[in-house]
Write an enzyme that holds these catalytic residues in place. Structure first.
Site, PDB file in Angstrom:
ATOM      1  N   SER A 165       0.838  -1.196   0.000  1.00 11.44           N
ATOM      2  CA  SER A 165       0.000   0.000   0.000  1.00 11.44           C
ATOM      3  C   SER A 165       0.870   1.242   0.000  1.00 11.44           C
ATOM      4  CB  SER A 165      -0.888  -0.010   1.253  1.00 11.44           C
ATOM      5  OG  SER A 165      -1.499   1.243   1.469  1.00 11.44           O
ATOM      6  N   TYR A 178      -3.436  -0.025   9.790  1.00 13.80           N
ATOM      7  CA  TYR A 178      -3.290  -0.480   8.406  1.00 13.80           C
ATOM      8  C   TYR A 178      -1.889  -0.176   7.887  1.00 13.80           C
ATOM      9  CZ  TYR A 178      -4.535  -0.970   3.429  1.00 13.80           C
ATOM     10  OH  TYR A 178      -4.598  -1.352   2.113  1.00 13.80           O
TER      11      TYR A 178
END
Length: 284
Positions: A165, A178
């Site tokens: 990510s 996250y």
């Protein structure tokens, strides 16, 4: 591979075809995971769409088979090793091998996100752990279970692609759990690439892709207003993306297929950004 330059008509087919390969896509019923499953199938792979939601997984399978591909839905939770082992054995009984694993399962939860009216000190440890389990452990366990099938072949071979990510590369506010999990996936990708290649040979490779900002189920309300216009956060992202737009799911496919094919046979342990330039732009 060495004779390809003497056979230009075979280059694209030899380097990028996934014909006769068997791919497992965890999280294959989601927006990005579903796009990946479809792309692998259209490149010639037989695709097991692995997820927890049978209806959504079957919808992806129906799309693939309607377009001439071969696919099956397999139900399993990536945090449950026993379910993954049953899924692995089901796929092996059905197709006889596993060549590709895409670890696309993951996501975030609100409790592990620092909203503007909260502070880091308010975040429950349990929420942070839950996000780490979903993303990191949800990549670790499938890699162990399906990777074992790759190394136990007569000639160990296979390809694992993890999903990183932008939050692993750049600091992005709010998404603390996250971000930590995805940063760990970058390190795990490199570590596992070395481990498998050194112990089992160059036929086993582990890489990752780091998508930029794509509209999915979890982030739609953060990036877009109800009328489809950009939210304040969405506008900030676009302002820091030189391409000036969000990505489209199909824009992940060429890189994914390349990483899974013989065209990347000497590529191991890399994380490839697919981000419209977000990761390189300072904003100035």
């Amino acid at each position: 591979m060495t004779d390809l330059l003497n056979k230009p008509d075979l280059v694209l087919h030899k380097l990028f075809s996934l014909k006769d390969q068997v791919a497992v896509v965890t999280g294959g019923s989601g927006v990005l995971g579903g796009a990946m499953a479809r792309g692998l199938a259209y490149a010639g792979a037989r695709v097991a769409v692995l997820g927890r939601n049978e209806r959504r997984a079957e919808a992806v399978v129906s799309d693939i088979t309607a377009n001439g591909g071969e696919s099956t839905a397999v139900l399993a939770d990536v945090s449950d090793r026993s379910q993954l082992e049953i899924a692995r054995d089901t796929i092996l009984n059905h197709w006889g091998q596993i060549d590709i694993l895409i670890n696309a399962a993951g996501g975030n939860i609100p409790a592990a996100t620092i909203t503007p009216d909260a502070t880091f000190f308010d975040m429950p440890h349990a929420a942070f752990a839950q996000v780490v389990d979903l993303n990191l452990v949800g990549t670790l366990l499938p890699s162990q279970v399906f990777g074992q099938a790759m190394v136990e072949r007569n000639q160990p071979q296979g390809c694992i692609v993890n999903i990183s990510s932008m939050s692993a590369i750049r600091v992005i506010s709010r998404v603390v759990g996250y971000s930590a999990a995805k940063a760990a996936i970058d390190n795990f990708t490199r570590w596992l690439a070395v481990e498998l290649a050194q112990k089992y040979g160059a036929g086993l490779r582990v890489n990752a892709i780091a998508p930029g900002f794509f509209i999915g189920e979890q982030n739609r309300d953060l990036l877009l207003n109800p009328d489809g216009s950009l939210s304040d956060r969405g506008q900030k992202i676009i302002d820091h993306t030189p391409a000036g737009r969000f990505g489209e799911p199909e824009e992940l496919l060429s890189t994914l297929i390349w990483l899974c094919s013989s065209g990347s046979s000497f590529i191991n342990g890399v994380v490839v950004p697919i981000d419209g330039g977000f990761s390189i732009y300072s904003g100035v």
